[in-house]
Design a protein around this motif. Structure first.
Motif, PDB file in Angstrom:
ATOM      1  N   MET A 111      36.439  -2.474  34.569  1.00  0.00           N
ATOM      2  CA  MET A 111      35.451  -1.754  35.400  1.00  0.00           C
ATOM      3  C   MET A 111      35.161  -2.398  36.785  1.00  0.00           C
ATOM      4  SD  MET A 111      32.514  -0.115  33.046  1.00  0.00           S
ATOM      5  CE  MET A 111      31.749  -1.309  32.424  1.00  0.00           C
ATOM      6  N   ARG A 112      35.133  -3.924  36.682  1.00  0.00           N
ATOM      7  CA  ARG A 112      35.122  -4.826  37.758  1.00  0.00           C
ATOM      8  C   ARG A 112      36.546  -4.683  38.653  1.00  0.00           C
ATOM      9  NH1 ARG A 112      32.831  -8.547  33.592  1.00  0.00           N
ATOM     10  NH2 ARG A 112      30.577  -8.557  34.088  1.00  0.00           N
ATOM     11  N   CYS A 113      37.680  -4.577  37.997  1.00  0.00           N
ATOM     12  CA  CYS A 113      38.745  -4.628  38.804  1.00  0.00           C
ATOM     13  C   CYS A 113      38.815  -3.165  39.722  1.00  0.00           C
ATOM     14  CB  CYS A 113      40.107  -4.721  37.973  1.00  0.00           C
ATOM     15  SG  CYS A 113      40.260  -6.397  37.297  1.00  0.00           S
ATOM     16  N   TYR A 114      38.395  -2.015  39.083  1.00  0.00           N
ATOM     17  CA  TYR A 114      38.610  -0.767  39.432  1.00  0.00           C
ATOM     18  C   TYR A 114      37.411  -0.803  40.816  1.00  0.00           C
ATOM     19  CZ  TYR A 114      41.462   1.496  36.408  1.00  0.00           C
ATOM     20  OH  TYR A 114      42.706   2.273  35.711  1.00  0.00           O
ATOM     21  N   ALA A 115      36.384  -1.203  40.348  1.00  0.00           N
ATOM     22  CA  ALA A 115      35.219  -1.509  41.475  1.00  0.00           C
ATOM     23  C   ALA A 115      35.761  -2.348  42.723  1.00  0.00           C
ATOM     24  CB  ALA A 115      33.845  -1.904  40.956  1.00  0.00           C
ATOM     25  N   SER A 116      36.615  -3.391  42.505  1.00  0.00           N
ATOM     26  CA  SER A 116      37.184  -4.166  43.635  1.00  0.00           C
ATOM     27  C   SER A 116      37.876  -3.456  44.408  1.00  0.00           C
ATOM     28  CB  SER A 116      37.632  -5.564  43.013  1.00  0.00           C
ATOM     29  OG  SER A 116      38.983  -5.243  42.530  1.00  0.00           O
ATOM     30  N   ALA A 146      37.257   5.761  38.462  1.00  0.00           N
ATOM     31  CA  ALA A 146      37.763   5.008  37.219  1.00  0.00           C
ATOM     32  C   ALA A 146      36.902   4.132  36.693  1.00  0.00           C
ATOM     33  CB  ALA A 146      38.964   4.224  38.042  1.00  0.00           C
ATOM     34  N   VAL A 147      35.794   3.748  37.456  1.00  0.00           N
ATOM     35  CA  VAL A 147      34.897   2.949  36.724  1.00  0.00           C
ATOM     36  C   VAL A 147      34.157   3.693  35.863  1.00  0.00           C
ATOM     37  CG1 VAL A 147      32.801   1.650  37.001  1.00  0.00           C
ATOM     38  CG2 VAL A 147      34.711   1.359  38.587  1.00  0.00           C
ATOM     39  N   LYS A 148      33.801   5.081  36.328  1.00  0.00           N
ATOM     40  CA  LYS A 148      32.994   6.154  35.153  1.00  0.00           C
ATOM     41  C   LYS A 148      33.798   6.265  34.360  1.00  0.00           C
ATOM     42  CE  LYS A 148      30.301   7.550  39.008  1.00  0.00           C
ATOM     43  NZ  LYS A 148      29.820   8.867  40.006  1.00  0.00           N
ATOM     44  N   LEU A 149      35.342   6.789  34.352  1.00  0.00           N
ATOM     45  CA  LEU A 149      36.163   7.147  33.346  1.00  0.00           C
ATOM     46  C   LEU A 149      36.233   6.161  32.346  1.00  0.00           C
ATOM     47  CD1 LEU A 149      37.822   9.473  32.219  1.00  0.00           C
ATOM     48  CD2 LEU A 149      39.706   8.436  33.800  1.00  0.00           C
ATOM     49  N   THR A 150      36.418   4.834  32.856  1.00  0.00           N
ATOM     50  CA  THR A 150      36.512   3.756  31.842  1.00  0.00           C
ATOM     51  C   THR A 150      35.080   3.572  30.796  1.00  0.00           C
ATOM     52  OG1 THR A 150      37.957   2.640  33.307  1.00  0.00           O
ATOM     53  CG2 THR A 150      36.955   1.100  31.597  1.00  0.00           C
ATOM     54  N   TYR A 151      34.029   3.727  31.447  1.00  0.00           N
ATOM     55  CA  TYR A 151      32.949   3.778  30.707  1.00  0.00           C
ATOM     56  C   TYR A 151      32.894   4.774  29.715  1.00  0.00           C
ATOM     57  CZ  TYR A 151      27.875   2.854  29.885  1.00  0.00           C
ATOM     58  OH  TYR A 151      26.708   2.620  29.114  1.00  0.00           O
ATOM     59  N   LYS A 152      33.045   6.007  30.197  1.00  0.00           N
ATOM     60  CA  LYS A 152      33.223   7.247  29.317  1.00  0.00           C
ATOM     61  C   LYS A 152      34.104   7.040  28.057  1.00  0.00           C
ATOM     62  CE  LYS A 152      33.339  12.241  29.685  1.00  0.00           C
ATOM     63  NZ  LYS A 152      33.779  13.394  30.819  1.00  0.00           N
ATOM     64  N   ARG A 153      35.287   6.588  28.442  1.00  0.00           N
ATOM     65  CA  ARG A 153      36.328   6.342  27.454  1.00  0.00           C
ATOM     66  C   ARG A 153      35.922   5.299  26.422  1.00  0.00           C
ATOM     67  NH1 ARG A 153      41.312   5.214  30.888  1.00  0.00           N
ATOM     68  NH2 ARG A 153      40.745   3.068  30.147  1.00  0.00           N
ATOM     69  N   MET A 161      26.229  -0.082  35.627  1.00  0.00           N
ATOM     70  CA  MET A 161      24.994   0.587  36.488  1.00  0.00           C
ATOM     71  C   MET A 161      25.158  -0.177  37.812  1.00  0.00           C
ATOM     72  SD  MET A 161      23.637   2.722  34.878  1.00  0.00           S
ATOM     73  CE  MET A 161      22.112   3.075  35.613  1.00  0.00           C
ATOM     74  N   GLU A 162      25.398  -1.236  37.621  1.00  0.00           N
ATOM     75  CA  GLU A 162      25.581  -2.181  39.088  1.00  0.00           C
ATOM     76  C   GLU A 162      26.716  -1.889  39.633  1.00  0.00           C
ATOM     77  OE1 GLU A 162      25.873  -6.346  37.602  1.00  0.00           O
ATOM     78  OE2 GLU A 162      23.535  -6.497  37.316  1.00  0.00           O
ATOM     79  N   GLN A 166      24.314   3.353  44.235  1.00  0.00           N
ATOM     80  CA  GLN A 166      24.846   3.500  45.727  1.00  0.00           C
ATOM     81  C   GLN A 166      24.963   2.355  46.379  1.00  0.00           C
ATOM     82  OE1 GLN A 166      24.614   6.558  46.639  1.00  0.00           O
ATOM     83  NE2 GLN A 166      24.687   6.506  48.854  1.00  0.00           N
ATOM     84  N   GLY A 167      26.034   2.149  47.354  1.00  0.00           N
ATOM     85  CA  GLY A 167      26.360   1.228  48.348  1.00  0.00           C
ATOM     86  C   GLY A 167      27.157   0.199  47.601  1.00  0.00           C
ATOM     87  N   ALA A 168      27.594   0.037  46.329  1.00  0.00           N
ATOM     88  CA  ALA A 168      28.351  -1.036  45.644  1.00  0.00           C
ATOM     89  C   ALA A 168      29.495  -0.983  46.163  1.00  0.00           C
ATOM     90  CB  ALA A 168      28.231  -0.652  44.185  1.00  0.00           C
ATOM     91  N   PHE A 169      30.211   0.026  46.690  1.00  0.00           N
ATOM     92  CA  PHE A 169      31.366   0.191  47.256  1.00  0.00           C
ATOM     93  C   PHE A 169      31.553  -0.164  48.600  1.00  0.00           C
ATOM     94  CE2 PHE A 169      31.519   2.173  43.230  1.00  0.00           C
ATOM     95  CZ  PHE A 169      32.730   1.526  42.402  1.00  0.00           C
TER      96      PHE A 169
END
Length: 87
Positions: free
Chosen positions: A34-39, A45-52, A77-78, A82-85
């Protein structure tokens, strides 16, 4: 870890996904994915990873109410707030 340290999220994701193919419940690896996708700015992809992860937990534990560890949910959640990206 080496790919993450070298700041190559695409390579890190491929390594982490290989681990998750063998052990889909490894939440430490899920958090890194999730951190990699966020970066890379890929919130979907972050959401899909968590959902999986949730689906895997519920299937493997045979518990429709199984949820990730608090630490994993906090990272999710972090990363998705909003604004994390913002770059």
């Amino acid at each position: 870890k080496l790919a993450t340290d070298r700041r190559d999220p695409t390579l890190a994701i491929s390594f982490h996904e290989a681990i998750l193919n063998r052990d889909p419940l490894d939440e430490e690896v899920v958090r890194e994915v999730m951190r990699c996708y966020a970066s890379m700015g890929n919130i979907n992809a972050v959401k899909l990873t968590y959902k999986r992860l949730i689906a895997s937990l519920r299937r493997e534990l045979q518990d429709d109410k199984a949820v990730p560890m608090r630490e994993t949910t906090t990272v999710f959640m972090e990363l998705t707030k909003q604004g994390a990206f913002a770059r």
